[in-house]
Enzyme design. Structure first.
Site, PDB file in Angstrom:
ATOM      1  N   HIS A 178      34.995  37.716  39.196  1.00 33.61           N
ATOM      2  CA  HIS A 178      33.750  37.169  39.755  1.00 33.61           C
ATOM      3  C   HIS A 178      32.535  37.829  39.099  1.00 33.61           C
ATOM      4  CE1 HIS A 178      36.517  36.636  43.346  1.00 33.61           C
ATOM      5  NE2 HIS A 178      36.055  35.420  43.174  1.00 33.61           N
ATOM      6  N   LYS A 208      40.049  30.242  35.025  1.00 28.87           N
ATOM      7  CA  LYS A 208      41.310  30.482  35.730  1.00 28.87           C
ATOM      8  C   LYS A 208      41.679  29.278  36.600  1.00 28.87           C
ATOM      9  CE  LYS A 208      44.058  33.092  38.587  1.00 28.87           C
ATOM     10  NZ  LYS A 208      43.595  32.501  39.837  1.00 28.87           N
ATOM     11  N   SER A 229      42.793  37.738  40.398  1.00 29.65           N
ATOM     12  CA  SER A 229      42.724  36.761  41.483  1.00 29.65           C
ATOM     13  C   SER A 229      42.572  37.540  42.786  1.00 29.65           C
ATOM     14  CB  SER A 229      44.027  35.957  41.530  1.00 29.65           C
ATOM     15  OG  SER A 229      44.159  35.310  42.778  1.00 29.65           O
ATOM     16  N   SER A 230      41.820  36.972  43.712  1.00 30.62           N
ATOM     17  CA  SER A 230      41.679  37.639  45.017  1.00 30.62           C
ATOM     18  C   SER A 230      43.033  37.734  45.702  1.00 30.62           C
ATOM     19  CB  SER A 230      40.717  36.851  45.911  1.00 30.62           C
ATOM     20  OG  SER A 230      39.478  36.729  45.252  1.00 30.62           O
TER      21      SER A 230
END
Ligand code: PAF
Length: 279
Positions: free
Chosen positions: A37, A149, A185-186
């Site tokens: 991010h 992504k 990725s979270s």
């Protein structure tokens, strides 16, 4: 950094930048911010001078058996990271603020929205496009940054702004990976150490396909088989799909060419991961 939680406050806060003709660049997120991010914010700073980020875990894009309630929401860390990254305005609305009980209209994502990720997650892309359209209407940015992504999401948002005549430049920023290749990725935070190790098979499979293509193999079926054979021996990885596709239409050619994408989705434990690479 100003934090706004209502649509009215967000609109009022952005007004001075719009009036002084600053280029407004928007980074929509669901929070649980990581280096991926933050790279979108870095990219945003090269595109304009007023940087707006949203953090909103959008219930519309989660299926009934998905991870909406357990999706990470580290509010204080997110605010600190956004401020350190150079975000000017952070929009963090509640679900009630975004979705009134009278709501009846939504955006439908069409054929592309029902394939690949859309097939495995019915309704997901309608939910994504509905919230992105709302956020675009609230912020009215000049440009918006999306990560490669989520390649299909980026393609659908680009199609939406084209088809609905939204005057917004969509910028796609490259995937950020850990040193060992795992795409950030979270959802990686759900993985146990063993699952995280197993998840590296996704990156290995994409690289294997790319190597085969570099060696001269262009038959899509053979390229896909090469990738699948990397993932198959991993008992912890449940492959959903691995495909070579046209990067815009997401259709599978029979013969691969430079610029096509390899997309992969798999479940590692209960965590669904996606990744992609360009040939
Ligand atoms: O990519 C995401 O984080 C989300 O899908 C988005 C674009 C913020 C919409 O909720």
């Amino acid at each position: 950094m100003k934090i706004l939680t209502t649509i009215a406050d967000m609109r009022a806060a952005i007004k001075p930048a719009r009036e002084s003709r600053e280029r407004i660049v928007f980074v929509p997120t669901m929070g649980a911010l990581h280096a991926g991010h933050l790279s979108l914010v870095e990219r945003a700073k090269t595109e304009g001078s007023c940087i707006v980020m949203s953090i909103f875990v959008n219930p519309l894009q989660f299926g009934p058996s998905e991870d909406l309630s357990r999706y990470p929401r580290p509010v204080e860390d997110d605010e600190r990271l956004a401020e350190e990254a150079g975000v000017d305005l952070l929009f963090r609305p509640s679900v009630e603020e975004m979705y009134s009980s009278a709501r009846t209209i939504s955006v439908t994502s069409g054929k592309l929205g029902s394939e690949w990720e859309g097939k495995s997650r019915p309704g997901h892309f309608d939910g994504v496009l509905t919230v992105v359209a709302k956020l675009f209407n609230i912020v009215q940015p000049d440009a918006a940054i999306f990560g490669q992504k989520d390649l299909q999401q980026a393609a659908l948002v680009s199609a939406m702004v084209r088809d609905l005549d939204m005057p917004i430049d969509i910028v796609i920023a490259p995937i950020v990976r850990e040193v060992d290749g795992l795409a950030l990725s979270s959802r990686n935070r759900y993985l146990s150490p063993e699952q995280r190790k197993a998840a590296l098979a996704l990156n290995r499979a994409l690289n294997r396909v790319r190597e085969k293509f570099a060696e001269g193999e262009t038959r899509v079926a053979a390229l896909e088989n090469a990738g699948v054979s990397v993932v198959a021996p991993e008992p912890q990885v449940g492959l959903d799909y691995l495909a070579v596709i046209d990067s815009k239409t997401f259709e599978r050619p029979t013969v691969a060419q430079k610029g096509n994408s390899i997309i992969i989705a798999a479940r590692v434990g209960t965590t669904r991961l996606i990744d992609n690479m360009t040939l």
